[in-house]
Motif scaffolding. Sequence first.
Motif, PDB file in Angstrom:
ATOM      1  N   ARG A  40       0.844  -1.191   0.000  1.00 45.63           N
ATOM      2  CA  ARG A  40       0.000   0.000   0.000  1.00 45.63           C
ATOM      3  C   ARG A  40       0.879   1.240   0.000  1.00 45.63           C
ATOM      4  NH1 ARG A  40      -4.951   0.868   3.683  1.00 45.63           N
ATOM      5  NH2 ARG A  40      -3.386   1.120   5.324  1.00 45.63           N
ATOM      6  N   THR A  41       0.578   2.150  -0.885  1.00 48.19           N
ATOM      7  CA  THR A  41       1.275   3.424  -0.913  1.00 48.19           C
ATOM      8  C   THR A  41       0.257   4.543  -0.807  1.00 48.19           C
ATOM      9  OG1 THR A  41       1.185   3.442  -3.336  1.00 48.19           O
ATOM     10  CG2 THR A  41       3.182   2.554  -2.331  1.00 48.19           C
ATOM     11  N   TYR A  42       0.668   5.633  -0.171  1.00 46.68           N
ATOM     12  CA  TYR A  42      -0.244   6.734   0.095  1.00 46.68           C
ATOM     13  C   TYR A  42       0.206   7.985  -0.640  1.00 46.68           C
ATOM     14  CZ  TYR A  42      -2.793  10.334   2.660  1.00 46.68           C
ATOM     15  OH  TYR A  42      -3.579  11.384   2.988  1.00 46.68           O
ATOM     16  N   GLU A 152      -7.666   1.814  -5.729  1.00 45.78           N
ATOM     17  CA  GLU A 152      -7.513   3.080  -5.017  1.00 45.78           C
ATOM     18  C   GLU A 152      -8.697   3.321  -4.092  1.00 45.78           C
ATOM     19  OE1 GLU A 152      -6.836   6.330  -7.641  1.00 45.78           O
ATOM     20  OE2 GLU A 152      -4.770   5.706  -8.117  1.00 45.78           O
ATOM     21  N   ARG A 155      -8.663   8.467   1.377  1.00 44.00           N
ATOM     22  CA  ARG A 155      -8.435   8.672   2.802  1.00 44.00           C
ATOM     23  C   ARG A 155      -9.085   9.995   3.186  1.00 44.00           C
ATOM     24  NH1 ARG A 155      -4.402  11.411   6.033  1.00 44.00           N
ATOM     25  NH2 ARG A 155      -4.430  10.558   8.147  1.00 44.00           N
ATOM     26  N   TRP A 188      -5.210   6.006  -1.015  1.00 42.76           N
ATOM     27  CA  TRP A 188      -4.424   4.788  -0.838  1.00 42.76           C
ATOM     28  C   TRP A 188      -4.486   3.992  -2.145  1.00 42.76           C
ATOM     29  CZ3 TRP A 188      -1.056   3.708   2.752  1.00 42.76           C
ATOM     30  CH2 TRP A 188      -1.201   4.205   4.040  1.00 42.76           C
ATOM     31  N   LYS A 190      -3.739   0.179  -3.233  1.00 45.44           N
ATOM     32  CA  LYS A 190      -3.472  -1.144  -2.667  1.00 45.44           C
ATOM     33  C   LYS A 190      -3.268  -2.172  -3.768  1.00 45.44           C
ATOM     34  CE  LYS A 190      -5.664  -4.883  -0.045  1.00 45.44           C
ATOM     35  NZ  LYS A 190      -6.889  -5.312   0.662  1.00 45.44           N
TER      36      LYS A 190
END
Length: 246
Positions: A40-42, A152, A155, A188, A190
């Motif tokens: 996961r990258t934000y 995606e 958040r 996010w 994922k």
Amino acid sequence: MARLNQIIAVEKGVKSRTQRELTDACHELQKPALLTGISRTYRPRDEEGETLPPESTKVKVKAENVLREAARSLTRLFDVVATKDWANCAARADVVVDGRTILSDVPVTYLLFLEKQLGDLHTLIDRLPVLDAAETWTFDEGQDVWRSEPVETARTKKVPRSHVLYEATDKHPAQVEMYHEDVVVGTWTKVSFSGAMPARRVNELRDRVERLQAAVKYAREEANSIEVTDRKVGDAVFAYLLGRDD
């Protein structure tokens, strides 16, 4: 060249070790957490947004590797028992699948053993984890695992807002109500990873072991059954069982 009694002496230990390793393999395949990984990258919505570190877990168990380890362990056991049974028996038969001879001149005692081991292998294949059909998977050559399409999700962050209930007058101050509003501040992305297998691959393996089981049973019926000659049959069995049709 070994003697038959020497082969018999080591057979029990090899059988016990192989059974233990197969049991451990089955237990590993029943732990979904070991077969699953994520990344996961934000990305904040704007430059002033909060930055968060990426999150990831690696796939610890890969079904194909479990199969290869099971094949390695069973190959040793197959070879030890084959050496004993070839020396013990005179009656032999070929194991033939769809017109293709997999093993030739097999003693009936070894056919009985092979029948039991293929039953255990069938149990292992029935427990192989299958990739979630709800996801679209592609094979990641670099990581040697399957990966899903990125998904995606937004958040949100609660931001305080105010709402004037009553305007101020010369007699009363304004009445203001405070509340919080969910505001999207980032996204996010994922990606799921899996050490499971495509359903087609599992079905292919199941079909292969069932065809081989039928061939062994037929050969056992056909067969009627001393310094010993070492026999190497495990490689041939697993070259077929773990082969691919595509």
